[in-house]
Design a protein around this motif. Structure first.
Motif, PDB file in Angstrom:
ATOM      1  N   LYS A 269     -32.966  36.293  61.004  1.00  0.00           N
ATOM      2  CA  LYS A 269     -34.270  36.910  61.266  1.00  0.00           C
ATOM      3  C   LYS A 269     -35.386  36.247  60.459  1.00  0.00           C
ATOM      4  O   LYS A 269     -36.540  36.285  60.865  1.00  0.00           O
ATOM      5  N   HIS A 270     -35.031  35.651  59.307  1.00  0.00           N
ATOM      6  CA  HIS A 270     -36.052  35.053  58.435  1.00  0.00           C
ATOM      7  C   HIS A 270     -35.622  33.660  57.974  1.00  0.00           C
ATOM      8  O   HIS A 270     -35.545  33.387  56.767  1.00  0.00           O
ATOM      9  N   PRO A 271     -35.326  32.762  58.911  1.00  0.00           N
ATOM     10  CA  PRO A 271     -34.858  31.431  58.507  1.00  0.00           C
ATOM     11  C   PRO A 271     -35.903  30.641  57.712  1.00  0.00           C
ATOM     12  O   PRO A 271     -35.556  29.788  56.902  1.00  0.00           O
ATOM     13  N   ASP A 272     -37.192  30.944  57.932  1.00  0.00           N
ATOM     14  CA  ASP A 272     -38.228  30.248  57.177  1.00  0.00           C
ATOM     15  C   ASP A 272     -38.138  30.586  55.686  1.00  0.00           C
ATOM     16  O   ASP A 272     -38.316  29.717  54.828  1.00  0.00           O
TER      17      ASP A 272
ATOM     18  N   ARG B  12     -26.758  39.135  54.735  1.00  0.00           N
ATOM     19  CA  ARG B  12     -26.986  37.692  54.793  1.00  0.00           C
ATOM     20  C   ARG B  12     -27.519  37.267  56.151  1.00  0.00           C
ATOM     21  O   ARG B  12     -28.422  36.454  56.257  1.00  0.00           O
ATOM     22  N   TRP B  13     -26.977  37.838  57.225  1.00  0.00           N
ATOM     23  CA  TRP B  13     -27.411  37.440  58.563  1.00  0.00           C
ATOM     24  C   TRP B  13     -28.875  37.780  58.803  1.00  0.00           C
ATOM     25  O   TRP B  13     -29.564  37.094  59.557  1.00  0.00           O
ATOM     26  N   VAL B  14     -29.378  38.837  58.151  1.00  0.00           N
ATOM     27  CA  VAL B  14     -30.800  39.171  58.280  1.00  0.00           C
ATOM     28  C   VAL B  14     -31.635  38.023  57.725  1.00  0.00           C
ATOM     29  O   VAL B  14     -32.621  37.592  58.328  1.00  0.00           O
ATOM     30  N   LEU B  15     -31.210  37.508  56.602  1.00  0.00           N
ATOM     31  CA  LEU B  15     -31.924  36.391  55.982  1.00  0.00           C
ATOM     32  C   LEU B  15     -31.793  35.118  56.815  1.00  0.00           C
ATOM     33  O   LEU B  15     -32.783  34.437  57.071  1.00  0.00           O
TER      34      LEU B  15
ATOM     35  N   GLY C  81     -27.544  36.502  39.929  1.00  0.00           N
ATOM     36  CA  GLY C  81     -28.608  35.602  39.498  1.00  0.00           C
ATOM     37  C   GLY C  81     -28.389  34.165  39.927  1.00  0.00           C
ATOM     38  O   GLY C  81     -29.231  33.307  39.681  1.00  0.00           O
ATOM     39  N   ALA C  82     -27.252  33.893  40.558  1.00  0.00           N
ATOM     40  CA  ALA C  82     -26.988  32.542  41.051  1.00  0.00           C
ATOM     41  C   ALA C  82     -27.976  32.223  42.171  1.00  0.00           C
ATOM     42  O   ALA C  82     -28.361  33.098  42.940  1.00  0.00           O
ATOM     43  N   LEU C  83     -28.387  30.968  42.233  1.00  0.00           N
ATOM     44  CA  LEU C  83     -29.358  30.557  43.249  1.00  0.00           C
ATOM     45  C   LEU C  83     -28.641  30.152  44.536  1.00  0.00           C
ATOM     46  O   LEU C  83     -28.594  28.987  44.908  1.00  0.00           O
ATOM     47  N   THR C  84     -28.089  31.155  45.218  1.00  0.00           N
ATOM     48  CA  THR C  84     -27.424  30.934  46.498  1.00  0.00           C
ATOM     49  C   THR C  84     -28.047  31.870  47.528  1.00  0.00           C
ATOM     50  O   THR C  84     -28.647  32.902  47.165  1.00  0.00           O
ATOM     51  N   VAL C  85     -27.900  31.520  48.791  1.00  0.00           N
ATOM     52  CA  VAL C  85     -28.430  32.354  49.871  1.00  0.00           C
ATOM     53  C   VAL C  85     -27.756  33.723  49.840  1.00  0.00           C
ATOM     54  O   VAL C  85     -28.411  34.758  50.036  1.00  0.00           O
ATOM     55  N   LEU C  86     -26.467  33.747  49.577  1.00  0.00           N
ATOM     56  CA  LEU C  86     -25.745  35.020  49.515  1.00  0.00           C
ATOM     57  C   LEU C  86     -26.306  35.921  48.412  1.00  0.00           C
ATOM     58  O   LEU C  86     -26.526  37.115  48.613  1.00  0.00           O
ATOM     59  N   GLN C  87     -26.572  35.339  47.248  1.00  0.00           N
ATOM     60  CA  GLN C  87     -27.120  36.131  46.143  1.00  0.00           C
ATOM     61  C   GLN C  87     -28.570  36.527  46.401  1.00  0.00           C
ATOM     62  O   GLN C  87     -29.020  37.579  45.966  1.00  0.00           O
ATOM     63  N   LEU C  88     -29.312  35.688  47.123  1.00  0.00           N
ATOM     64  CA  LEU C  88     -30.678  36.059  47.507  1.00  0.00           C
ATOM     65  C   LEU C  88     -30.641  37.288  48.404  1.00  0.00           C
ATOM     66  O   LEU C  88     -31.418  38.234  48.211  1.00  0.00           O
ATOM     67  N   ALA C  89     -29.737  37.292  49.375  1.00  0.00           N
ATOM     68  CA  ALA C  89     -29.603  38.449  50.262  1.00  0.00           C
ATOM     69  C   ALA C  89     -29.213  39.693  49.462  1.00  0.00           C
ATOM     70  O   ALA C  89     -29.784  40.776  49.665  1.00  0.00           O
ATOM     71  N   ALA C  90     -28.269  39.538  48.540  1.00  0.00           N
ATOM     72  CA  ALA C  90     -27.849  40.681  47.719  1.00  0.00           C
ATOM     73  C   ALA C  90     -29.016  41.180  46.867  1.00  0.00           C
ATOM     74  O   ALA C  90     -29.231  42.387  46.741  1.00  0.00           O
ATOM     75  N   GLU C  91     -29.761  40.257  46.297  1.00  0.00           N
ATOM     76  CA  GLU C  91     -30.905  40.622  45.450  1.00  0.00           C
ATOM     77  C   GLU C  91     -31.981  41.347  46.262  1.00  0.00           C
ATOM     78  O   GLU C  91     -32.620  42.276  45.774  1.00  0.00           O
ATOM     79  N   ALA C  92     -32.169  40.907  47.515  1.00  0.00           N
ATOM     80  CA  ALA C  92     -33.181  41.526  48.384  1.00  0.00           C
ATOM     81  C   ALA C  92     -32.697  42.837  48.998  1.00  0.00           C
ATOM     82  O   ALA C  92     -33.492  43.608  49.536  1.00  0.00           O
ATOM     83  N   GLY C  93     -31.391  43.082  48.936  1.00  0.00           N
ATOM     84  CA  GLY C  93     -30.841  44.300  49.527  1.00  0.00           C
ATOM     85  C   GLY C  93     -30.739  44.226  51.039  1.00  0.00           C
ATOM     86  O   GLY C  93     -30.831  45.246  51.721  1.00  0.00           O
ATOM     87  N   VAL C  94     -30.565  42.997  51.540  1.00  0.00           N
ATOM     88  CA  VAL C  94     -30.404  42.816  52.988  1.00  0.00           C
ATOM     89  C   VAL C  94     -29.087  42.105  53.244  1.00  0.00           C
ATOM     90  O   VAL C  94     -28.520  41.487  52.343  1.00  0.00           O
TER      91      VAL C  94
END
Length: 135
Positions: A50-53, A44-47, A29-42
């Motif tokens: 592939k989706h820098p925006d 980190r490099w994909v985020l 639940g931390a607001l980090t890019v790593l946790q966003l990737a984990a939450e999305a199931g992708v």
């Protein structure tokens, strides 16, 4: 866009919303890019590649809420208020402790002085007793 890319984007945006709402399903639940990737199931490099925006949007929204998800902002305000109260009470406690120490020193000195007076003039110093009230 390809269906796979669309699915990734949808997963990332849904994960972003869950994190900002304070209801993570797959991450801390931390607001980090790593946790966003984990939450999305992708990965980190994909985020990030592939989706820098979406990564940039996440970082912008994170900055707007000072890194605290909406669900926890009330708690963050409470923590801030309690921190101020704690500091005030610690200051007050310190002042009271100093006052108690001063009173203890005064009582000690008066007791020593009374003891000395009793030793010097045993018949002239009467023990302290509460006065009895007339009935």
């Amino acid at each position: 866009m390809s269906p796979h890319r669309d699915a990734e984007r949808h997963a990332i945006t849904a994960a972003m919303q869950r994190l900002f709402d304070g209801r993570p399903e797959r991450s801390t639940g931390a607001l980090t890019v790593l946790q966003l990737a984990a939450e999305a199931g992708v990965k980190r490099w994909v985020l990030t590649h592939k989706h820098p925006d979406l990564k940039t949007e996440f970082e912008r929204r994170r900055a707007a809420v000072n890194g605290v998800p909406a669900a926890y902002q009330g708690l963050a305000a409470q923590i801030s208020d309690l921190t101020v109260t704690d500091e005030r009470l610690r200051t007050q406690n310190s002042e009271l402790q100093q006052r108690v120490d001063a009173y203890a020193q005064a009582i000690y000195r008066l007791s020593a002085e009374l003891q000395q007076l009793r030793a010097e003039q045993p018949g002239n110093v009467h023990p302290l007793r509460p006065r009895s009230r007339p009935t």
